[in-house]
Design a protein around this motif. Structure first.
Motif, PDB file in Angstrom:
ATOM      1  N   THR A 177       0.854  -1.179   0.000  1.00 49.18           N
ATOM      2  CA  THR A 177       0.000   0.000   0.000  1.00 49.18           C
ATOM      3  C   THR A 177       0.891   1.230   0.000  1.00 49.18           C
ATOM      4  O   THR A 177       2.071   1.165   0.367  1.00 49.18           O
ATOM      5  CB  THR A 177      -0.905   0.022   1.245  1.00 49.18           C
ATOM      6  OG1 THR A 177      -1.535   1.303   1.379  1.00 49.18           O
ATOM      7  CG2 THR A 177      -0.108  -0.244   2.516  1.00 49.18           C
ATOM      8  N   ARG A 178       0.343   2.369  -0.368  1.00 48.59           N
ATOM      9  CA  ARG A 178       1.133   3.603  -0.316  1.00 48.59           C
ATOM     10  C   ARG A 178       1.390   4.041   1.128  1.00 48.59           C
ATOM     11  O   ARG A 178       2.317   4.801   1.400  1.00 48.59           O
ATOM     12  CB  ARG A 178       0.460   4.719  -1.104  1.00 48.59           C
ATOM     13  CG  ARG A 178      -0.818   5.240  -0.531  1.00 48.59           C
ATOM     14  CD  ARG A 178      -1.367   6.431  -1.323  1.00 48.59           C
ATOM     15  NE  ARG A 178      -1.628   6.082  -2.699  1.00 48.59           N
ATOM     16  CZ  ARG A 178      -0.893   6.522  -3.722  1.00 48.59           C
ATOM     17  NH1 ARG A 178       0.140   7.304  -3.500  1.00 48.59           N
ATOM     18  NH2 ARG A 178      -1.193   6.172  -4.945  1.00 48.59           N
ATOM     19  N   VAL A 179       0.582   3.568   2.068  1.00 43.70           N
ATOM     20  CA  VAL A 179       0.781   3.917   3.472  1.00 43.70           C
ATOM     21  C   VAL A 179       2.052   3.246   3.994  1.00 43.70           C
ATOM     22  O   VAL A 179       2.298   2.067   3.722  1.00 43.70           O
ATOM     23  CB  VAL A 179      -0.435   3.487   4.314  1.00 43.70           C
ATOM     24  CG1 VAL A 179      -0.179   3.725   5.805  1.00 43.70           C
ATOM     25  CG2 VAL A 179      -1.682   4.233   3.863  1.00 43.70           C
ATOM     26  N   GLN A 180       2.847   3.990   4.770  1.00 49.64           N
ATOM     27  CA  GLN A 180       4.098   3.439   5.315  1.00 49.64           C
ATOM     28  C   GLN A 180       3.985   3.122   6.802  1.00 49.64           C
ATOM     29  O   GLN A 180       4.071   1.969   7.200  1.00 49.64           O
ATOM     30  CB  GLN A 180       5.251   4.413   5.050  1.00 49.64           C
ATOM     31  CG  GLN A 180       5.557   4.607   3.575  1.00 49.64           C
ATOM     32  CD  GLN A 180       6.619   5.673   3.346  1.00 49.64           C
ATOM     33  OE1 GLN A 180       7.311   6.115   4.269  1.00 49.64           O
ATOM     34  NE2 GLN A 180       6.755   6.112   2.103  1.00 49.64           N
ATOM     35  N   TRP A 181       3.797   4.142   7.623  1.00 51.42           N
ATOM     36  CA  TRP A 181       3.717   3.960   9.073  1.00 51.42           C
ATOM     37  C   TRP A 181       2.507   4.737   9.597  1.00 51.42           C
ATOM     38  O   TRP A 181       2.263   5.868   9.171  1.00 51.42           O
ATOM     39  CB  TRP A 181       4.979   4.463   9.769  1.00 51.42           C
ATOM     40  CG  TRP A 181       6.200   3.631   9.501  1.00 51.42           C
ATOM     41  CD1 TRP A 181       6.950   3.610   8.361  1.00 51.42           C
ATOM     42  CD2 TRP A 181       6.805   2.691  10.390  1.00 51.42           C
ATOM     43  NE1 TRP A 181       7.983   2.716   8.480  1.00 51.42           N
ATOM     44  CE2 TRP A 181       7.930   2.139   9.717  1.00 51.42           C
ATOM     45  CE3 TRP A 181       6.529   2.268  11.696  1.00 51.42           C
ATOM     46  CZ2 TRP A 181       8.763   1.195  10.309  1.00 51.42           C
ATOM     47  CZ3 TRP A 181       7.362   1.321  12.274  1.00 51.42           C
ATOM     48  CH2 TRP A 181       8.458   0.788  11.593  1.00 51.42           C
ATOM     49  N   TYR A 193      -5.674   8.256   0.367  1.00 49.54           N
ATOM     50  CA  TYR A 193      -5.279   7.636   1.623  1.00 49.54           C
ATOM     51  C   TYR A 193      -6.430   7.063   2.450  1.00 49.54           C
ATOM     52  O   TYR A 193      -6.246   6.040   3.133  1.00 49.54           O
ATOM     53  CB  TYR A 193      -4.463   8.628   2.463  1.00 49.54           C
ATOM     54  CG  TYR A 193      -3.034   8.711   2.003  1.00 49.54           C
ATOM     55  CD1 TYR A 193      -2.090   7.801   2.446  1.00 49.54           C
ATOM     56  CD2 TYR A 193      -2.626   9.686   1.090  1.00 49.54           C
ATOM     57  CE1 TYR A 193      -0.777   7.855   2.015  1.00 49.54           C
ATOM     58  CE2 TYR A 193      -1.320   9.752   0.651  1.00 49.54           C
ATOM     59  CZ  TYR A 193      -0.389   8.830   1.116  1.00 49.54           C
ATOM     60  OH  TYR A 193       0.914   8.876   0.677  1.00 49.54           O
ATOM     61  N   LEU A 194      -7.588   7.672   2.439  1.00 52.27           N
ATOM     62  CA  LEU A 194      -8.676   7.135   3.258  1.00 52.27           C
ATOM     63  C   LEU A 194      -9.066   5.710   2.862  1.00 52.27           C
ATOM     64  O   LEU A 194      -9.249   4.848   3.736  1.00 52.27           O
ATOM     65  CB  LEU A 194      -9.892   8.070   3.220  1.00 52.27           C
ATOM     66  CG  LEU A 194      -9.747   9.368   4.020  1.00 52.27           C
ATOM     67  CD1 LEU A 194     -11.047  10.177   3.952  1.00 52.27           C
ATOM     68  CD2 LEU A 194      -9.384   9.083   5.480  1.00 52.27           C
ATOM     69  N   PRO A 195      -9.190   5.398   1.570  1.00 51.56           N
ATOM     70  CA  PRO A 195      -9.484   3.995   1.218  1.00 51.56           C
ATOM     71  C   PRO A 195      -8.387   3.030   1.647  1.00 51.56           C
ATOM     72  O   PRO A 195      -8.668   1.880   2.009  1.00 51.56           O
ATOM     73  CB  PRO A 195      -9.617   4.044  -0.318  1.00 51.56           C
ATOM     74  CG  PRO A 195      -9.990   5.453  -0.623  1.00 51.56           C
ATOM     75  CD  PRO A 195      -9.230   6.273   0.385  1.00 51.56           C
ATOM     76  N   GLU A 196      -7.127   3.476   1.620  1.00 50.07           N
ATOM     77  CA  GLU A 196      -6.037   2.613   2.056  1.00 50.07           C
ATOM     78  C   GLU A 196      -6.132   2.321   3.552  1.00 50.07           C
ATOM     79  O   GLU A 196      -5.845   1.206   4.010  1.00 50.07           O
ATOM     80  CB  GLU A 196      -4.687   3.240   1.722  1.00 50.07           C
ATOM     81  CG  GLU A 196      -4.407   3.345   0.232  1.00 50.07           C
ATOM     82  CD  GLU A 196      -4.385   1.977  -0.426  1.00 50.07           C
ATOM     83  OE1 GLU A 196      -3.410   1.233  -0.214  1.00 50.07           O
ATOM     84  OE2 GLU A 196      -5.363   1.640  -1.130  1.00 50.07           O
ATOM     85  N   LEU A 197      -6.534   3.314   4.324  1.00 54.03           N
ATOM     86  CA  LEU A 197      -6.710   3.086   5.753  1.00 54.03           C
ATOM     87  C   LEU A 197      -7.852   2.113   6.020  1.00 54.03           C
ATOM     88  O   LEU A 197      -7.792   1.303   6.952  1.00 54.03           O
ATOM     89  CB  LEU A 197      -6.955   4.416   6.475  1.00 54.03           C
ATOM     90  CG  LEU A 197      -5.727   5.313   6.624  1.00 54.03           C
ATOM     91  CD1 LEU A 197      -6.121   6.657   7.221  1.00 54.03           C
ATOM     92  CD2 LEU A 197      -4.660   4.646   7.485  1.00 54.03           C
TER      93      LEU A 197
END
Length: 474
Positions: free
Chosen positions: A335-339, A377-381
């Motif tokens: 995912t594009r999210v890291q930490w 980012y919200l869909p990734e969360l």
């Protein structure tokens, strides 16, 4: 004194003329240098152009929230920053984990969301990570074995070898049997957060330093610590209190316009409306600002400072109407999210939950509009955190540090200057100087210590014994 000049001529307890210094810059490097000099009996003035101390590790208010501009962590091996926390009375506010434990959520597998962990056992190096690596579900059995072999090869490298600085870490990993998946799921998981660059863009020398020091030196070296209060509580309020107690004159909103040598061997520092004269000056500002303030001849090749590139960090902040995450933090793959960090308590939020996403090496996202970042980012969360499904984002905002760190690119080591310049009495500090560390809070504090040490030697002042206590703990 004429023309607004201020000096520090009062004698010290030994009957000698008191020595004076001006520190330009109130980030961690500047605050450290100022405290170290003052602890040795030097009369210090600290000048900071912004309305606060803390440099790029600060807090601000957004409604009821106290927001850190970005999530900053440190490791047990960061002995200088730990000394700094002790010196300002903030160690209890930024505790360390009892033992390294990093939850890692992977979205890349066809079977869906999968949780793994990187944690250590109370065993000697390298056995302390053996069980965790053997059970790490995000790599195949063959990839785990290859990681072990690469780690042993890495342990044999000397980070100070100039030849390593010219190589990139990604090529070295590939040459040592690391798959693209292994680089993503392990080496970059750690390296991007500490170096602010993916392996292919990072100096092998700096990468070797990070992994040897953090993972292959001492079993507890990589235990993670972070502020449980806003960063401003540590790096501004407590730092200013420590400076005041040490007798440092601290001036914010005082941007230095020039630094020049005087005929008597002293230094003149000018800010709008005031001229200060001192025996020594520490420039603890970013490399481009330092370049602009350096007098002619201070460095052999001052243009090298302009060759030290910068790298961005994007921080995404989301406030939900309910608690969605039970963990204090986790890392993500696929995912594009890291930490992701829970900042609810530290921010003062009274209801709901506040999550902060730290996105290093964020060149692709740093300039995107907030609406586009929200869409991304919200869909990734929702994919990463089941509790967010059905929760309402009450607030979504971002903080951008476009020049958050120096870029740890191959060859950067030869560009980083030491604390001493060719101009007697003028010193450099900042995470970008030649500390041997990447651009971290640890590097900033170490640079301040080095600059103060060099200045004290030239001024004939003894080192304060407590200043170098962190070297004994290293």
């Amino acid at each position: 004194m004429n023309d607004g000049a201020r000096t520090a001529p009062a004698p010290d307890d030994g009957g000698r003329a008191a020595r004076s210094a001006v520190v330009v810059g109130g980030g961690l490097a500047g605050v450290t240098a100022a405290l170290a000099l003052a602890d040795a009996g030097v009369r210090v003035t600290l000048l900071e152009g912004r309305p606060r101390l803390g440099g790029l590790a600060f807090s601000f208010q957004r409604g009821e929230l106290t927001v850190d501009n970005g999530q900053h962590v440190y490791l047990r091996c960061c002995t200088a920053y730990r000394w700094f926390l002790d010196r300002i009375g903030g160690a209890e506010l930024a505790p360390l984990q009892d033992r390294l434990d990093v939850p890692v959520v992977d979205l890349a597998k066809p079977e869906g969301r999968r949780l793994g962990r990187l944690r250590r056992d109370p065993l000697p190096v390298p056995l302390h990570l053996g069980r965790s690596l053997a059970a790490y579900p995000h790599l195949s059995l063959a990839e785990r074995a290859a990681v072990g072999r690469a780690a042993l090869a890495l342990k044999g490298l000397d980070p100070a070898d100039p030849a390593l600085d010219s190589q990139d870490f990604g090529s070295w990993l590939a040459a040592h049997g690391q798959s693209a998946r292994a680089i993503e799921a392990l080496w970059d998981l750690v390296g991007v957060a500490t170096l602010n660059a993916v392996a292919g863009d990072a100096s092998l020398g700096l990468a070797a330093m990070v992994f040897k020091t953090g993972l292959l030196s001492d079993p507890g070296a990589a235990d993670i610590g972070w502020a449980h209060v806003p960063l401003g509580e540590l790096h501004d309020r407590l730092a200013r209190k420590a400076l005041d107690s040490a007798g440092v004159r601290t001036e914010v909103r005082s941007r230095v316009t020039s630094v020049s040598a005087m005929e008597n061997g002293g230094w003149r520092v000018e800010v709008p409306g005031e001229r200060l004269e001192s025996d020594a000056v520490v420039l603890a500002v970013p490399q481009r600002e330092a370049h602009a303030l350096l007098p002619p001849g201070a460095l052999d090749a001052p243009e090298r400072l302009l060759g030290i590139g910068t790298a961005p960090i994007l921080n995404v902040h989301v406030v939900y109407d309910r608690k969605v995450l039970a963990r204090p933090f986790f890392a993500a793959l696929g995912t594009r999210v890291q930490w992701v960090f829970d900042r609810t308590h530290a921010s003062g939020l009274r209801s709901g939950q506040y999550l902060a996403l730290s996105q290093s090496a964020a060149q692709d996202d740093i300039d995107l509009p907030v609406a586009e970042l929200r869409r991304r980012y919200l869909p990734e969360l929702e994919r990463l955190i089941p509790g967010t499904r059905g929760a309402v984002p009450k607030d979504f905002f971002v903080t951008r540090e476009r020049t958050a760190t120096f870029a740890p690119a191959p060859g950067v080591g030869r560009l980083r200057p030491g604390a001493r310049t060719k101009a007697p009495g003028l010193y450099l500090a900042g995470a970008w100087t030649a500390t041997g560390w990447p651009a971290t809070m640890e590097s900033a504090v170490r640079s301040g210590v080095s600059a103060a040490d060099a200045a004290l030697s030239a001024l004939g002042r003894p080192r304060p014994s407590r200043l170098f206590a962190f070297e004994e703990a290293a």
